[in-house]
Design a protein around this motif. Structure first.
Motif, short mmCIF file in Angstrom:
data_model
loop_
_atom_site.label_atom_id
_atom_site.label_comp_id
_atom_site.label_asym_id
_atom_site.label_seq_id
_atom_site.Cartn_x
_atom_site.Cartn_y
_atom_site.Cartn_z
N GLU A 12 43.09 43.68 25.44
CA GLU A 12 43.00 44.93 26.15
C GLU A 12 43.27 46.13 25.24
O GLU A 12 42.76 47.21 25.48
N ASN A 19 41.92 34.25 27.97
CA ASN A 19 42.53 35.36 27.23
C ASN A 19 43.79 34.92 26.49
O ASN A 19 44.03 35.34 25.37
N GLY A 21 39.75 34.47 38.11
CA GLY A 21 40.79 35.27 37.46
C GLY A 21 41.75 34.40 36.66
O GLY A 21 42.12 34.73 35.53
N PRO A 64 43.28 46.34 34.80
CA PRO A 64 43.61 46.30 33.38
C PRO A 64 45.00 45.72 33.14
O PRO A 64 45.87 45.81 33.99
N THR A 65 45.17 45.13 32.00
CA THR A 65 46.48 44.64 31.57
C THR A 65 46.68 45.10 30.14
O THR A 65 45.77 45.66 29.52
N LEU A 68 49.23 38.11 38.78
CA LEU A 68 48.39 38.58 37.68
C LEU A 68 46.96 38.07 37.81
O LEU A 68 46.01 38.82 37.54
N TRP A 70 45.09 40.27 40.22
CA TRP A 70 44.86 41.60 39.65
C TRP A 70 43.70 41.56 38.66
O TRP A 70 42.81 42.40 38.69
N LYS A 71 43.70 40.55 37.82
CA LYS A 71 42.61 40.44 36.84
C LYS A 71 41.29 40.07 37.52
O LYS A 71 40.23 40.46 37.05
N ASP A 93 39.90 33.20 33.58
CA ASP A 93 39.80 34.28 32.60
C ASP A 93 41.14 34.49 31.90
O ASP A 93 41.19 34.71 30.70
N LEU A 94 42.23 34.42 32.67
CA LEU A 94 43.56 34.58 32.09
C LEU A 94 43.83 33.48 31.06
O LEU A 94 44.30 33.76 29.96
N GLY A 130 39.41 43.00 38.26
CA GLY A 130 39.14 43.85 37.11
C GLY A 130 40.27 44.77 36.75
O GLY A 130 40.07 45.76 36.03
#
Length: 114
Positions: A57, A101, A94, A51-52, A42, A45-46, A97-98, A49
Protein backbone atom coordinates in the motif's frame (compact mmCIF):
# COMPACT_ATOMS: atom_id res chain seq x y z
CA UNK A 1 -4.41 12.87 23.20
CA UNK A 2 -6.16 16.15 24.04
CA UNK A 3 -6.02 17.40 20.43
CA UNK A 4 -8.22 14.57 19.10
CA UNK A 5 -11.87 15.44 18.53
CA UNK A 6 -13.87 13.18 20.86
CA UNK A 7 -17.00 13.54 18.70
CA UNK A 8 -15.45 12.35 15.42
CA UNK A 9 -16.60 9.08 13.86
CA UNK A 10 -14.21 6.20 14.55
CA UNK A 11 -14.48 2.76 12.96
CA UNK A 12 -12.58 -0.11 14.55
CA UNK A 13 -11.69 -3.48 13.03
CA UNK A 14 -9.42 -6.19 14.28
CA UNK A 15 -8.35 -9.74 13.70
CA UNK A 16 -11.53 -10.99 15.41
CA UNK A 17 -14.75 -9.67 16.94
CA UNK A 18 -13.42 -9.86 20.52
CA UNK A 19 -10.36 -7.76 19.67
CA UNK A 20 -12.53 -5.19 17.89
CA UNK A 21 -14.96 -5.02 20.84
CA UNK A 22 -12.12 -4.47 23.33
CA UNK A 23 -10.61 -1.67 21.25
CA UNK A 24 -13.99 0.01 20.76
CA UNK A 25 -14.76 -0.20 24.47
CA UNK A 26 -11.39 1.30 25.36
CA UNK A 27 -12.03 4.24 23.02
CA UNK A 28 -15.50 4.76 24.52
CA UNK A 29 -14.01 4.62 28.03
CA UNK A 30 -11.65 7.40 27.00
CA UNK A 31 -14.50 9.66 26.00
CA UNK A 32 -14.87 9.04 22.27
CA UNK A 33 -18.56 9.37 21.46
CA UNK A 34 -19.05 7.79 18.02
CA UNK A 35 -17.21 4.48 17.93
CA UNK A 36 -18.39 1.65 15.64
CA UNK A 37 -17.05 -1.84 15.02
CA UNK A 38 -16.67 -3.09 11.45
CA UNK A 39 -17.97 -6.64 11.28
CA UNK A 40 -15.72 -9.11 9.50
CA UNK A 41 -12.44 -7.49 10.47
CA UNK A 42 -9.58 -6.68 8.13
CA UNK A 43 -10.70 -9.20 5.51
CA UNK A 44 -14.09 -7.49 5.18
CA UNK A 45 -12.48 -4.03 4.97
CA UNK A 46 -10.15 -5.17 2.21
CA UNK A 47 -13.01 -6.97 0.43
CA UNK A 48 -14.68 -3.60 -0.14
CA UNK A 49 -11.42 -2.02 -1.29
CA UNK A 50 -10.60 -0.30 1.97
CA UNK A 51 -7.01 0.95 2.11
CA UNK A 52 -4.50 -0.39 4.60
CA UNK A 53 -0.94 0.50 5.45
CA UNK A 54 1.92 -1.79 4.58
CA UNK A 55 4.61 -2.54 2.02
CA UNK A 56 2.30 -2.84 -0.97
CA UNK A 57 0.00 0.00 0.00
CA UNK A 58 2.88 2.40 0.61
CA UNK A 59 3.60 2.31 -3.13
CA UNK A 60 0.23 3.95 -3.86
CA UNK A 61 -0.80 6.55 -1.28
CA UNK A 62 -4.51 6.64 -0.41
CA UNK A 63 -6.80 9.23 -1.94
CA UNK A 64 -8.62 11.86 0.14
CA UNK A 65 -11.77 9.76 0.62
CA UNK A 66 -10.19 6.32 1.02
CA UNK A 67 -10.83 6.17 4.78
CA UNK A 68 -14.46 7.33 4.60
CA UNK A 69 -16.12 4.09 5.66
CA UNK A 70 -19.68 5.11 4.81
CA UNK A 71 -18.77 6.24 1.28
CA UNK A 72 -16.57 3.17 0.78
CA UNK A 73 -19.48 0.85 1.64
CA UNK A 74 -21.90 2.79 -0.58
CA UNK A 75 -19.48 2.74 -3.52
CA UNK A 76 -18.85 -0.96 -3.05
CA UNK A 77 -22.57 -1.73 -3.03
CA UNK A 78 -23.23 0.46 -6.09
CA UNK A 79 -20.41 -1.14 -8.07
CA UNK A 80 -21.38 -4.74 -7.42
CA UNK A 81 -22.70 -6.29 -10.62
CA UNK A 82 -26.28 -7.53 -10.47
CA UNK A 83 -26.18 -11.10 -9.27
CA UNK A 84 -22.64 -10.38 -8.02
CA UNK A 85 -20.80 -12.09 -5.21
CA UNK A 86 -22.49 -12.62 -1.88
CA UNK A 87 -21.03 -11.13 1.27
CA UNK A 88 -19.52 -14.53 2.08
CA UNK A 89 -17.82 -14.75 -1.31
CA UNK A 90 -16.54 -11.18 -0.94
CA UNK A 91 -15.08 -12.03 2.48
CA UNK A 92 -13.42 -15.15 1.09
CA UNK A 93 -11.87 -13.07 -1.68
CA UNK A 94 -10.75 -10.48 0.86
CA UNK A 95 -9.14 -13.19 2.97
CA UNK A 96 -7.44 -14.66 -0.08
CA UNK A 97 -6.17 -11.23 -1.13
CA UNK A 98 -4.88 -10.64 2.40
CA UNK A 99 -3.02 -13.97 2.33
CA UNK A 100 -1.47 -13.04 -1.03
CA UNK A 101 -0.43 -9.63 0.29
CA UNK A 102 1.15 -11.17 3.39
CA UNK A 103 3.07 -13.66 1.26
CA UNK A 104 4.26 -10.90 -1.08
CA UNK A 105 5.26 -8.72 1.89
CA UNK A 106 7.20 -11.61 3.43
CA UNK A 107 8.92 -12.25 0.10
CA UNK A 108 9.85 -8.56 -0.22
CA UNK A 109 11.16 -8.56 3.34
CA UNK A 110 13.24 -11.68 2.66
CA UNK A 111 14.71 -10.08 -0.49
CA UNK A 112 15.49 -6.92 1.48
CA UNK A 113 17.34 -8.90 4.14
CA UNK A 114 19.40 -10.79 1.56
Amino acid sequence: VPSLDKSRDIYVYGANEEESAQAAQQLRSNGFEHVSQLKGGLAAWKAIGGPTEGIIESKTPPGPDDYNVVDRLKNHQENLPKGGPSATEALKKGASDLKDNIQEGASNLKEGIQ
